[in-house]
Design a protein around this motif. Structure first.
Motif, mmCIF file in Angstrom:
data_model
loop_
_atom_site.group_PDB
_atom_site.id
_atom_site.type_symbol
_atom_site.label_atom_id
_atom_site.label_comp_id
_atom_site.label_asym_id
_atom_site.label_seq_id
_atom_site.Cartn_x
_atom_site.Cartn_y
_atom_site.Cartn_z
ATOM 1 N N TRP A 3 0.846 -1.198 0.000
ATOM 2 C CA TRP A 3 0.000 0.000 0.000
ATOM 3 C C TRP A 3 0.879 1.245 0.000
ATOM 4 N N THR A 4 1.894 1.255 0.859
ATOM 5 C CA THR A 4 2.788 2.408 0.968
ATOM 6 C C THR A 4 3.474 2.705 -0.354
ATOM 7 N N ALA A 5 3.925 1.663 -1.047
ATOM 8 C CA ALA A 5 4.577 1.857 -2.351
ATOM 9 C C ALA A 5 3.614 2.481 -3.351
ATOM 10 N N GLN A 6 2.363 2.039 -3.338
ATOM 11 C CA GLN A 6 1.397 2.609 -4.266
ATOM 12 C C GLN A 6 1.077 4.064 -3.917
ATOM 13 N N ALA A 8 3.089 6.169 -2.474
ATOM 14 C CA ALA A 8 4.264 6.947 -2.881
ATOM 15 C C ALA A 8 4.241 7.255 -4.379
ATOM 16 N N SER A 9 3.723 6.328 -5.186
ATOM 17 C CA SER A 9 3.676 6.560 -6.629
ATOM 18 C C SER A 9 2.722 7.699 -6.997
ATOM 19 N N LEU A 10 1.763 8.004 -6.147
ATOM 20 C CA LEU A 10 0.833 9.100 -6.414
ATOM 21 C C LEU A 10 1.471 10.471 -6.207
ATOM 22 N N LYS A 11 2.538 10.521 -5.437
ATOM 23 C CA LYS A 11 3.193 11.799 -5.146
ATOM 24 C C LYS A 11 3.924 12.359 -6.360
ATOM 25 N N ASP A 12 4.020 11.587 -7.429
ATOM 26 C CA ASP A 12 4.687 12.035 -8.655
ATOM 27 C C ASP A 12 3.732 12.707 -9.626
ATOM 28 N N GLY A 13 2.589 13.167 -9.150
ATOM 29 C CA GLY A 13 1.670 13.856 -10.049
ATOM 30 C C GLY A 13 0.246 13.364 -9.989
ATOM 31 N N GLY A 14 -0.052 12.477 -9.074
ATOM 32 C CA GLY A 14 -1.426 12.041 -8.911
ATOM 33 C C GLY A 14 -1.758 10.768 -9.651
ATOM 34 N N GLY A 15 -3.046 10.464 -9.713
ATOM 35 C CA GLY A 15 -3.549 9.253 -10.341
ATOM 36 C C GLY A 15 -4.466 8.505 -9.398
ATOM 37 N N THR A 16 -4.712 7.250 -9.704
ATOM 38 C CA THR A 16 -5.578 6.398 -8.889
ATOM 39 C C THR A 16 -4.905 5.051 -8.696
ATOM 40 N N VAL A 17 -4.940 4.548 -7.471
ATOM 41 C CA VAL A 17 -4.433 3.220 -7.159
ATOM 42 C C VAL A 17 -5.482 2.471 -6.350
ATOM 43 N N TYR A 18 -5.363 1.147 -6.339
ATOM 44 C CA TYR A 18 -6.280 0.290 -5.601
ATOM 45 C C TYR A 18 -5.499 -0.541 -4.591
ATOM 46 N N LEU A 19 -5.975 -0.527 -3.341
ATOM 47 C CA LEU A 19 -5.327 -1.223 -2.235
ATOM 48 C C LEU A 19 -6.301 -2.270 -1.685
ATOM 49 N N LEU A 21 0.345 -6.509 -6.561
ATOM 50 C CA LEU A 21 0.510 -5.346 -7.442
ATOM 51 C C LEU A 21 0.190 -5.620 -8.912
ATOM 52 N N SER A 22 0.348 -6.858 -9.367
ATOM 53 C CA SER A 22 0.010 -7.151 -10.760
ATOM 54 C C SER A 22 -1.504 -7.215 -10.969
ATOM 55 N N THR A 23 -2.257 -7.455 -9.904
ATOM 56 C CA THR A 23 -3.709 -7.536 -10.004
ATOM 57 C C THR A 23 -4.375 -6.168 -9.863
ATOM 58 N N ALA A 24 -3.798 -5.266 -9.087
ATOM 59 C CA ALA A 24 -4.431 -3.973 -8.807
ATOM 60 C C ALA A 24 -4.859 -3.207 -10.059
#
Length: 158
Positions: A60-63, A65-76, A118-121
């Motif tokens: 979850w933390t890695a995902q 962190a990836s949003l801090k590079d400009g946003g987006g959407t992730v699923y946890l 992470l491959s399923t998210a």
């Protein structure tokens, strides 16, 4: 100092079976099962349920962190069931703030390794939100809350 984000993921029982986990988001509470975490045979699955829960939150933390590079959407993912899975949808428009929404997907848990989800998210295309289960905060506050939950879960042991 940890800002109080209205999102918590914890163990309510150390028995390690059904309804032994709880996600709280805002005023919404959801009991979850640790069953699929316990039977995860992936090489990335550490020993003991506390360590496996901590591994889930590390992802979850890695995902986040990836949003801090400009946003987006992730699923946890937070609940793995035979017929479906429950996820937190975290969206950031600006790489600084986050909207967190709990919901469901028809993705079945038996096809996911919780220690390496992470491959399923990215396959969550049928997210069905739970209306009363959402909060907003900064990404920094969210990362701190997840870290605190991760440390608490790791300390619960097997």
């Amino acid at each position: 100092m940890l800002t109080d984000v209205a999102l918590h993921f914890d163990r309510v029982s150390t028995r390690g079976d059904h309804k032994d986990l709880r996600l709280r988001i805002g005023s919404h509470h959801h009991k979850c099962d640790s069953y699929y975490l316990a039977i995860d045979e992936s090489p990335t699955a550490p020993g003991g349920l506390g360590a496996r829960l901590a591994r889930l939150l590390e992802q979850w933390t890695a995902q986040i962190a990836s949003l801090k590079d400009g946003g987006g959407t992730v699923y946890l993912p937070y609940d793995f069931s035979d017929q479906c899975t429950a996820w937190l949808q975290v969206s950031s428009a600006d790489g600084q703030t986050a909207e967190i929404q709990a919901g469901w997907s028809a993705i079945e848990a038996w096809g996911i390794e919780p220690s390496n989800y992470l491959s399923t998210a990215p396959e969550v295309a049928d997210f069905d939100p739970i209306a009363s289960a959402q909060v907003g905060c900064s990404l920094t506050e969210l990362a701190a809350r997840i870290d605190a939950n991760r440390a608490t879960l790791a300390a619960t042991g097997p």
